[in-house]
Motif scaffolding. Structure first.
Motif, PDB file in Angstrom:
ATOM      1  N   VAL A  81       0.836  -1.203   0.000  1.00 11.42           N
ATOM      2  CA  VAL A  81       0.000   0.000   0.000  1.00 11.42           C
ATOM      3  C   VAL A  81       0.871   1.252   0.000  1.00 11.42           C
ATOM      4  CG1 VAL A  81      -1.778   1.279   1.255  1.00 11.42           C
ATOM      5  CG2 VAL A  81      -1.904  -1.220   1.116  1.00 11.42           C
ATOM      6  N   GLU A  82       1.901   1.245   0.834  1.00 14.06           N
ATOM      7  CA  GLU A  82       2.800   2.401   0.871  1.00 14.06           C
ATOM      8  C   GLU A  82       3.479   2.614  -0.477  1.00 14.06           C
ATOM      9  OE1 GLU A  82       6.413   4.298   3.603  1.00 14.06           O
ATOM     10  OE2 GLU A  82       5.629   2.297   4.057  1.00 14.06           O
ATOM     11  N   GLY A  83       3.728   1.535  -1.193  1.00  6.16           N
ATOM     12  CA  GLY A  83       4.368   1.635  -2.495  1.00  6.16           C
ATOM     13  C   GLY A  83       3.444   2.071  -3.612  1.00  6.16           C
ATOM     14  N   GLY A  84       2.161   2.258  -3.298  1.00  8.68           N
ATOM     15  CA  GLY A  84       1.231   2.779  -4.291  1.00  8.68           C
ATOM     16  C   GLY A  84       0.605   1.732  -5.191  1.00  8.68           C
ATOM     17  N   ILE A  85       0.506   0.495  -4.725  1.00  7.32           N
ATOM     18  CA  ILE A  85      -0.117  -0.544  -5.520  1.00  7.32           C
ATOM     19  C   ILE A  85      -1.527  -0.129  -5.929  1.00  7.32           C
ATOM     20  CG2 ILE A  85      -1.072  -1.782  -3.529  1.00  7.32           C
ATOM     21  CD1 ILE A  85      -0.404  -4.397  -5.014  1.00  7.32           C
ATOM     22  N   VAL A  86      -1.909  -0.436  -7.141  1.00  8.51           N
ATOM     23  CA  VAL A  86      -3.240  -0.104  -7.636  1.00  8.51           C
ATOM     24  C   VAL A  86      -4.238  -1.138  -7.123  1.00  8.51           C
ATOM     25  CG1 VAL A  86      -4.680   0.171  -9.686  1.00  8.51           C
ATOM     26  CG2 VAL A  86      -2.338   1.049  -9.678  1.00  8.51           C
ATOM     27  N   GLY A  87      -5.361  -0.659  -6.611  1.00 11.32           N
ATOM     28  CA  GLY A  87      -6.396  -1.572  -6.122  1.00 11.32           C
ATOM     29  C   GLY A  87      -6.411  -1.649  -4.617  1.00 11.32           C
ATOM     30  N   LYS A  88      -6.945  -2.738  -4.101  1.00  6.50           N
ATOM     31  CA  LYS A  88      -7.153  -2.927  -2.676  1.00  6.50           C
ATOM     32  C   LYS A  88      -6.295  -4.075  -2.178  1.00  6.50           C
ATOM     33  CE  LYS A  88      -9.201  -2.019   1.218  1.00  6.50           C
ATOM     34  NZ  LYS A  88      -9.089  -0.693   1.863  1.00  6.50           N
ATOM     35  N   VAL A  89      -5.634  -3.867  -1.044  1.00  2.56           N
ATOM     36  CA  VAL A  89      -4.843  -4.909  -0.402  1.00  2.56           C
ATOM     37  C   VAL A  89      -5.648  -5.502   0.760  1.00  2.56           C
ATOM     38  CG1 VAL A  89      -2.780  -5.379   0.979  1.00  2.56           C
ATOM     39  CG2 VAL A  89      -2.617  -3.970  -1.076  1.00  2.56           C
ATOM     40  N   LEU A  90      -5.770  -6.829   0.751  1.00  2.00           N
ATOM     41  CA  LEU A  90      -6.520  -7.538   1.771  1.00  2.00           C
ATOM     42  C   LEU A  90      -5.627  -8.560   2.452  1.00  2.00           C
ATOM     43  CD1 LEU A  90      -9.829  -8.239  -0.195  1.00  2.00           C
ATOM     44  CD2 LEU A  90      -9.384  -6.346   1.382  1.00  2.00           C
ATOM     45  N   ILE A  91      -5.933  -8.825   3.724  1.00  2.00           N
ATOM     46  CA  ILE A  91      -5.213  -9.823   4.505  1.00  2.00           C
ATOM     47  C   ILE A  91      -6.211 -10.911   4.911  1.00  2.00           C
ATOM     48  CG2 ILE A  91      -3.975 -10.280   6.657  1.00  2.00           C
ATOM     49  CD1 ILE A  91      -2.918  -7.390   6.466  1.00  2.00           C
ATOM     50  N   ASP A  92      -5.911 -12.151   4.565  1.00  2.00           N
ATOM     51  CA  ASP A  92      -6.791 -13.271   4.885  1.00  2.00           C
ATOM     52  C   ASP A  92      -6.422 -13.857   6.248  1.00  2.00           C
ATOM     53  OD1 ASP A  92      -8.373 -13.402   2.472  1.00  2.00           O
ATOM     54  OD2 ASP A  92      -6.552 -14.082   1.460  1.00  2.00           O
TER      55      ASP A  92
END
Length: 340
Positions: free
Chosen positions: A327-338
């Motif tokens: 997320v800090e690196g600016g990834i496009v989209g949503k980051v989720l943790i399972d």
């Protein structure tokens, strides 16, 4: 239970996976077994702190958003019961217990039913993005306090950065409320995401003729601007704004924490510059946002996934640090943790 905590602010390597005692719901509280935790920029910013690493008074579990199943309710809780599918918001705000853990106890108000047909990925992607988007869209002088189908009919909304999580939610909520939506992006790939989210028109903001392009799409001007980068876009926003419009700012760009407002052009159009932080909105405003977002979810208006304009990137709980870095690196989209 397993939980990720940090005892000092700093880089993502302060995040540690370990065992904690299971919490229990007290009066007015609900315990949720988290299935999916959502990561937002505010999560890594809080973890990083204000600069130099600093010890915390007590360990902190990160992440504000998540979704899962109620497995314990405290005395006085009547709206929810064990087995209910739910999403949660502001879990880690002024509290040590975010959603990067198997069980989290929250006040009943911060636990919201999730329809059976709606996946946990959607639930974990609401919270910060959708509630921020709702506040931005309702800060307009002529908008209702609570969005509903048709409540923005006849209005034009400009969403800057439509491929981001807040931008994605703003597009979806504005379309659900009946607005015409224009989104600005910086690439063909992001344009496709904004269109998949429901934007009626997409403009490349790096194009020197972006203002003219937006003006051609909205000859009367834009009523609401949902702005992610005011330092770069203030002049463009003023040029395309309608008289009486609102420019709602919910973020800044690292290294650009100040914005120059074109005063005379803003005065001539009677513009409103509205700053938005979902954490500190009044309780009545937050409750209205939660109700509206829940209604939009029930209507199927807030789907996620690449096919809906918000690609998902997943990590296991043990790789929470990598999720924060993404997320800090600016990834496009949503980051989720399972977690399940």
């Amino acid at each position: 239970m397993q939980a990720v905590t940090y005892s000092s602010t700093g880089d993502s390597d302060v995040l540690v996976l370990g065992e904690r005692e299971e919490p229990h719901a007290g009066p007015g509280q609900v315990r949720v077994r988290i299935h999916v935790s959502g990561v937002n920029p505010t999560d890594w910013k809080s973890r990083r702190g204000g600069g130099d690493p600093a010890p915390l008074a007590r360990p902190q579990v990160p992440n504000q958003d998540g979704a899962g199943v109620v497995d314990e309710v405290g005395e006085g809780v009547t709206r929810l019961r064990a087995g209910d599918r739910v999403w949660v918001w502001d879990a880690a705000y002024q509290r040590p217990d975010g959603t990067a853990q198997e069980l989290v106890v929250l006040p009943e108000r911060q636990v919201v039913p999730l329809p059976d047909e709606v996946g946990f990925d959607v639930g974990a992607s609401l919270g910060i993005p959708a509630l921020t988007a709702h506040r931005a869209l309702t800060s307009y002088e002529h908008a209702p306090a609570e969005l509903a189908p048709g409540s923005l009919a006849g209005r034009t909304v400009l969403v800057a950065g439509g491929a981001g999580a807040v931008g994605h939610a703003a597009i979806q909520l504005a379309v659900w409320a009946g607005a015409t939506v224009v989104s600005t992006v910086s690439s063909h790939e992001k344009a496709e995401l904004a269109r998949a989210a429901g934007a009626h028109h997409v403009v490349d903001y790096t194009d020197p003729d972006a203002a003219q392009a937006i003006g051609a799409l909205a000859p009367r001007g834009v009523d609401i601007v949902v702005e992610v980068n005011p330092a770069a876009n203030a002049e463009l926003d003023v040029r395309v704004a309608a008289t009486g419009a609102t420019i709602a700012i919910y973020a800044d760009t690292p290294g650009e924490s100040e914005v120059s407002v074109p005063v005379r052009p803003s005065m001539s159009k009677n513009l409103r510059w509205q700053f938005v932080l979902t954490y500190t909105t009044a309780a009545s405003v937050k409750d209205a946002a939660v109700r509206a977002v829940s209604a939009a979810v029930a209507d199927g208006a807030l789907p996620v996934g690449a096919e809906h304009g918000l690609p998902l990137t997943r990590y296991p709980l043990a790789e929470t640090a990598a999720a924060h870095d993404a997320v800090e690196g600016g990834i496009v989209g949503k980051v989720l943790i399972d977690l399940v």
